[in-house]
Design an enzyme around this catalytic site. Structure first.
Site, PDB file in Angstrom:
ATOM      1  N   TYR A  49       0.815  -1.221   0.000  1.00  0.00           N
ATOM      2  CA  TYR A  49       0.000   0.000   0.000  1.00  0.00           C
ATOM      3  C   TYR A  49       0.845   1.267   0.000  1.00  0.00           C
ATOM      4  O   TYR A  49       0.304   2.360  -0.232  1.00  0.00           O
ATOM      5  CB  TYR A  49      -0.916   0.045   1.232  1.00  0.00           C
ATOM      6  CG  TYR A  49      -1.931  -1.065   1.342  1.00  0.00           C
ATOM      7  CD1 TYR A  49      -2.135  -1.979   0.318  1.00  0.00           C
ATOM      8  CD2 TYR A  49      -2.690  -1.207   2.493  1.00  0.00           C
ATOM      9  CE1 TYR A  49      -3.051  -2.999   0.435  1.00  0.00           C
ATOM     10  CE2 TYR A  49      -3.622  -2.223   2.627  1.00  0.00           C
ATOM     11  CZ  TYR A  49      -3.797  -3.124   1.599  1.00  0.00           C
ATOM     12  OH  TYR A  49      -4.711  -4.134   1.725  1.00  0.00           O
ATOM     13  N   HIS A 107       0.357 -11.761   1.773  1.00  0.00           N
ATOM     14  CA  HIS A 107      -0.638 -10.991   1.022  1.00  0.00           C
ATOM     15  C   HIS A 107      -1.368 -11.829  -0.031  1.00  0.00           C
ATOM     16  O   HIS A 107      -2.575 -11.666  -0.234  1.00  0.00           O
ATOM     17  CB  HIS A 107       0.034  -9.784   0.364  1.00  0.00           C
ATOM     18  CG  HIS A 107      -0.871  -8.624   0.186  1.00  0.00           C
ATOM     19  ND1 HIS A 107      -0.457  -7.313   0.285  1.00  0.00           N
ATOM     20  CD2 HIS A 107      -2.188  -8.548  -0.091  1.00  0.00           C
ATOM     21  CE1 HIS A 107      -1.475  -6.501   0.090  1.00  0.00           C
ATOM     22  NE2 HIS A 107      -2.531  -7.234  -0.156  1.00  0.00           N
TER      23      HIS A 107
END
Length: 279
Positions: A49, A107
């Site tokens: 991010y 992830h």
């Protein structure tokens, strides 16, 4: 606030605050201030991010003690080998300006994810990481993970009324692994919040359609991750714990399942290869 007991003895609140695509300092400042005031204590970020540093900054400047809130972050598939995984975690700790990470997640699935999982377990043994889990793992991928003998505490998955994924949710429950939906309102796609049933239930309970959706997630035993930079919406998203949905309404909402995914499929090999090669 309702809490869930994780399978490693730790606890998490029934709803968390997401930070995907919040990369501007002013937006993060406003969002974190509103989220903490509203009662959020769990903050979800990721190396991918590119906002760990600003999240850490505003949490640090909030005046809250470190044990007043929890931080979850993630390791991207391009960092699964041992040395890269250690560097990813160490960089996250530095960027978050924290001595520990509450929840560390893989992830996406990748061919050598077990190398990263071993590093995760080592960091947990050292107390640098409190809990470890994964994101976007399908049933078959989760079964492969369970063969390591090291249990994940949660699986964070795309999940909403149009993609209820009951088989995966049941598999996770059977193995005492928390189901953590991301995109719990489908990011407004396909006008999920415009479904007639939601409008009717919003009137019945004097709530917004979004609150009905989020309450549905919680009542099925899931922990939704919600995101907004608008203070009013942030407060609305957590105002869920003074009403309950009737069983008949839970069944009505279940009828909205379209088995429709709005993001990448965890078993899409092309996507997984792309993810592994992303910087």
């Amino acid at each position: 606030m309702k809490y869930y007991d994780l399978n490693d003895g730790n606890k998490v609140p029934a709803i968390g605050f997401g930070t995907y695509k919040i990369t501007e300092a002013a937006d993060m400042d406003r969002a974190i201030e509103a989220a903490l005031e509203a009662g959020f204590t769990y903050f979800d970020t990721a190396k991918f991010y590119n906002n760990e540093k600003i999240l850490g900054k505003y949490l640090k400047e909030s005046g809250k003690k470190r044990d007043d809130y929890q931080i979850a972050t993630k390791v991207w598939p391009n960092s699964f080998d041992t040395d890269k995984c250690k560097k990813s975690i160490d960089d996250s700790l530095a960027d978050l300006d924290s001595d520990y990470i509450d929840v560390l997640l893989i992830h996406w699935y990748g061919e050598n994810f077990k190398e990263a999982w071993k590093v995760f377990d080592d960091y947990k043994e050292q107390g640098i990481v409190k809990s470890i889990g994964v994101c976007n793992f399908s049933i078959s991928q989760m079964a492969e993970l369970l063969e390591t003998g090291v249990m994940p505490v949660l699986d964070q998955l795309e999940s909403h009324l149009h993609l209820q994924d009951k088989d995966t949710v049941n598999f996770l429950k059977e193995n005492n692994i928390l189901h953590q939906p991301w995109s719990p309102i489908a990011r407004g796609k396909e006008d999920l919040l415009g479904e007639e049933i939601l409008s009717e239930l919003a009137d019945k309970y004097s709530r917004t359609p979004a609150q009905i959706v989020l309450k549905w997630h919680i009542e099925r035993g899931s922990m939704p991750i919600v995101k907004s930079i608008t203070p009013d919406r942030i407060r609305e998203n957590i105002a869920l714990f003074d009403f309950d949905l009737e069983e008949v309404d839970m069944h009505a909402l279940a009828s909205l399942d379209q088995k429709k995914r709005y993001s990448n499929d965890p078993e899409d090999k092309k996507w997984l290869d792309e993810a592994r090669n992303m910087d």
